[in-house]
Write a protein that holds these residues in place. Structure first.
Motif, PDB file in Angstrom:
ATOM      1  N   SER A  16       0.847  -1.186   0.000  1.00 22.41           N
ATOM      2  CA  SER A  16       0.000   0.000   0.000  1.00 22.41           C
ATOM      3  C   SER A  16       0.887   1.242   0.000  1.00 22.41           C
ATOM      4  O   SER A  16       1.953   1.256   0.599  1.00 22.41           O
ATOM      5  CB  SER A  16      -0.889   0.004   1.239  1.00 22.41           C
ATOM      6  OG  SER A  16      -1.736  -1.120   1.216  1.00 22.41           O
ATOM      7  N   ALA A  19       1.580   6.699   3.696  1.00 25.28           N
ATOM      8  CA  ALA A  19       0.751   7.849   4.047  1.00 25.28           C
ATOM      9  C   ALA A  19       1.573   9.126   3.907  1.00 25.28           C
ATOM     10  O   ALA A  19       2.763   9.143   4.181  1.00 25.28           O
ATOM     11  CB  ALA A  19       0.242   7.702   5.478  1.00 25.28           C
ATOM     12  N   GLN A  83     -13.872   8.575   7.318  1.00 27.09           N
ATOM     13  CA  GLN A  83     -12.888   7.507   7.149  1.00 27.09           C
ATOM     14  C   GLN A  83     -13.503   6.333   6.394  1.00 27.09           C
ATOM     15  O   GLN A  83     -12.895   5.762   5.487  1.00 27.09           O
ATOM     16  CB  GLN A  83     -12.395   7.037   8.518  1.00 27.09           C
ATOM     17  CG  GLN A  83     -11.619   8.066   9.306  1.00 27.09           C
ATOM     18  CD  GLN A  83     -10.204   8.263   8.788  1.00 27.09           C
ATOM     19  OE1 GLN A  83      -9.957   9.170   7.997  1.00 27.09           O
ATOM     20  NE2 GLN A  83      -9.290   7.438   9.218  1.00 27.09           N
ATOM     21  N   ASP A  86     -14.338   7.524   2.656  1.00 28.83           N
ATOM     22  CA  ASP A  86     -13.161   7.735   1.809  1.00 28.83           C
ATOM     23  C   ASP A  86     -12.420   6.446   1.494  1.00 28.83           C
ATOM     24  O   ASP A  86     -11.703   6.362   0.490  1.00 28.83           O
ATOM     25  CB  ASP A  86     -12.191   8.714   2.479  1.00 28.83           C
ATOM     26  CG  ASP A  86     -12.761  10.125   2.575  1.00 28.83           C
ATOM     27  OD1 ASP A  86     -13.787  10.396   1.923  1.00 28.83           O
ATOM     28  OD2 ASP A  86     -12.188  10.946   3.315  1.00 28.83           O
ATOM     29  N   SER A  87     -12.586   5.434   2.356  1.00 29.84           N
ATOM     30  CA  SER A  87     -11.833   4.198   2.150  1.00 29.84           C
ATOM     31  C   SER A  87     -12.331   3.398   0.953  1.00 29.84           C
ATOM     32  O   SER A  87     -11.613   2.547   0.428  1.00 29.84           O
ATOM     33  CB  SER A  87     -11.889   3.324   3.406  1.00 29.84           C
ATOM     34  OG  SER A  87     -13.200   2.838   3.630  1.00 29.84           O
ATOM     35  N   ALA A  89     -12.997   4.120  -2.311  1.00 31.02           N
ATOM     36  CA  ALA A  89     -12.203   4.275  -3.532  1.00 31.02           C
ATOM     37  C   ALA A  89     -10.789   3.734  -3.343  1.00 31.02           C
ATOM     38  O   ALA A  89     -10.212   3.132  -4.266  1.00 31.02           O
ATOM     39  CB  ALA A  89     -12.162   5.746  -3.943  1.00 31.02           C
ATOM     40  N   GLN A  90     -10.218   3.940  -2.155  1.00 28.19           N
ATOM     41  CA  GLN A  90      -8.864   3.439  -1.883  1.00 28.19           C
ATOM     42  C   GLN A  90      -8.828   1.914  -1.970  1.00 28.19           C
ATOM     43  O   GLN A  90      -7.906   1.325  -2.556  1.00 28.19           O
ATOM     44  CB  GLN A  90      -8.411   3.903  -0.507  1.00 28.19           C
ATOM     45  CG  GLN A  90      -8.278   5.417  -0.378  1.00 28.19           C
ATOM     46  CD  GLN A  90      -8.176   5.881   1.065  1.00 28.19           C
ATOM     47  OE1 GLN A  90      -8.173   5.071   1.985  1.00 28.19           O
ATOM     48  NE2 GLN A  90      -8.121   7.184   1.272  1.00 28.19           N
ATOM     49  N   LEU A  91      -9.826   1.252  -1.398  1.00 27.67           N
ATOM     50  CA  LEU A  91      -9.873  -0.213  -1.431  1.00 27.67           C
ATOM     51  C   LEU A  91     -10.063  -0.726  -2.856  1.00 27.67           C
ATOM     52  O   LEU A  91      -9.455  -1.715  -3.259  1.00 27.67           O
ATOM     53  CB  LEU A  91     -10.997  -0.719  -0.518  1.00 27.67           C
ATOM     54  CG  LEU A  91     -10.737  -0.565   0.981  1.00 27.67           C
ATOM     55  CD1 LEU A  91     -12.030  -0.745   1.759  1.00 27.67           C
ATOM     56  CD2 LEU A  91      -9.692  -1.572   1.453  1.00 27.67           C
ATOM     57  N   SER A  93      -8.984   0.558  -5.466  1.00 22.56           N
ATOM     58  CA  SER A  93      -7.771   0.752  -6.263  1.00 22.56           C
ATOM     59  C   SER A  93      -6.735  -0.340  -6.018  1.00 22.56           C
ATOM     60  O   SER A  93      -5.778  -0.474  -6.788  1.00 22.56           O
ATOM     61  CB  SER A  93      -7.153   2.122  -5.959  1.00 22.56           C
ATOM     62  OG  SER A  93      -6.585   2.144  -4.658  1.00 22.56           O
ATOM     63  N   THR A  94      -6.904  -1.146  -4.955  1.00 27.30           N
ATOM     64  CA  THR A  94      -5.887  -2.147  -4.615  1.00 27.30           C
ATOM     65  C   THR A  94      -6.427  -3.575  -4.538  1.00 27.30           C
ATOM     66  O   THR A  94      -5.641  -4.500  -4.377  1.00 27.30           O
ATOM     67  CB  THR A  94      -5.233  -1.815  -3.261  1.00 27.30           C
ATOM     68  OG1 THR A  94      -6.248  -1.752  -2.239  1.00 27.30           O
ATOM     69  CG2 THR A  94      -4.506  -0.477  -3.319  1.00 27.30           C
ATOM     70  N   TRP A 104     -14.365  -3.132   3.199  1.00 25.42           N
ATOM     71  CA  TRP A 104     -15.062  -1.894   3.545  1.00 25.42           C
ATOM     72  C   TRP A 104     -16.115  -2.155   4.624  1.00 25.42           C
ATOM     73  O   TRP A 104     -16.305  -1.335   5.525  1.00 25.42           O
ATOM     74  CB  TRP A 104     -15.716  -1.311   2.300  1.00 25.42           C
ATOM     75  CG  TRP A 104     -16.398   0.000   2.534  1.00 25.42           C
ATOM     76  CD1 TRP A 104     -15.820   1.226   2.611  1.00 25.42           C
ATOM     77  CD2 TRP A 104     -17.804   0.215   2.728  1.00 25.42           C
ATOM     78  NE1 TRP A 104     -16.775   2.192   2.835  1.00 25.42           N
ATOM     79  CE2 TRP A 104     -17.996   1.602   2.906  1.00 25.42           C
ATOM     80  CE3 TRP A 104     -18.913  -0.630   2.743  1.00 25.42           C
ATOM     81  CZ2 TRP A 104     -19.253   2.154   3.110  1.00 25.42           C
ATOM     82  CZ3 TRP A 104     -20.173  -0.081   2.950  1.00 25.42           C
ATOM     83  CH2 TRP A 104     -20.333   1.294   3.141  1.00 25.42           C
TER      84      TRP A 104
END
Length: 204
Positions: A16, A19, A83, A86-87, A89-91, A93-94, A104
């Protein structure tokens, strides 16, 4: 492309991104929120001076960030909700879409427990005359829709499931006691929900 029935279970994504560096002011604010969540979950009446001391900040720094108990409580609520939102889209992507959705939902369980633990403090902060309104759930709902549509497009869940359907299906999360060992039970519930979402998926 859909998953095969013998596809491996969802695993943590490697590597990942790191940060970004945070300023001292941002670290102080996040530390206050972290400590306040834990302390207010234990007792809605904990003195703000106790939270400041345990967060390692002075009274001036504390009140510059949160001038009142109401401001602190509602910012904790908003922070936890952001939190989770927002998570999504981050999840995505990976991870594969269904693995992102399952991860999620773990975050949503933590949010549910934070909200349950803060229930008394939130009621106190929003019940007085002229008190601010409690924030809605729109960012979380939008995140759920993003994940569900990504899963549907990938053919890994049954079509037509809405964010409202998902919230109703996992409503049992809000019945768990945040002071007990809730994680194993939440995990079993969410696994059942994922099994139901995957049943009838066109890619399976």
């Amino acid at each position: 492309m859909g998953h095969r029935k013998d596809a491996p279970p969802c695993a943590e994504a490697p590597g990942s991104p790191a940060a970004p560096r945070r300023s001292d002011a941002q670290r102080n604010r996040e530390r206050i929120l972290e400590v306040a969540l834990a302390e207010l979950t234990r007792s809605a009446d904990v003195p703000l001076s106790v939270i400041a001391r345990k967060a390692g900040v002075g009274q001036g720094t504390f009140y510059r960030n949160f001038p009142s108990r109401e401001a602190l409580v509602l910012e904790i609520y908003r922070h936890e909700m952001r939190q989770v939102a927002d998570s999504a889209a981050q999840l995505l992507s990976t991870r594969e879409p269904d693995c992102a959705l399952r991860a999620w939902m773990d975050g949503l369980a933590r949010f549910a427990m934070a909200k349950a633990g803060l229930a008394d403090a939130i009621r106190q902060a929003t019940s007085g005359p002229g008190s601010p309104a409690k924030p809605g759930h729109t960012p979380v709902t939008d995140a759920a829709e993003l994940l569900l549509r990504s899963c549907e497009e990938a053919g890994v869940i049954r079509p037509g499931v809405t964010a409202d359907d998902l919230v109703l299906a996992i409503g049992g999360l809000w019945q768990l006691d945040p002071t007990e060992d809730w994680q194993p039970r939440a995990g079993r519930l969410l696994d059942l929900v994922m099994d139901g979402l995957r049943a009838g998926a066109p890619g399976r």
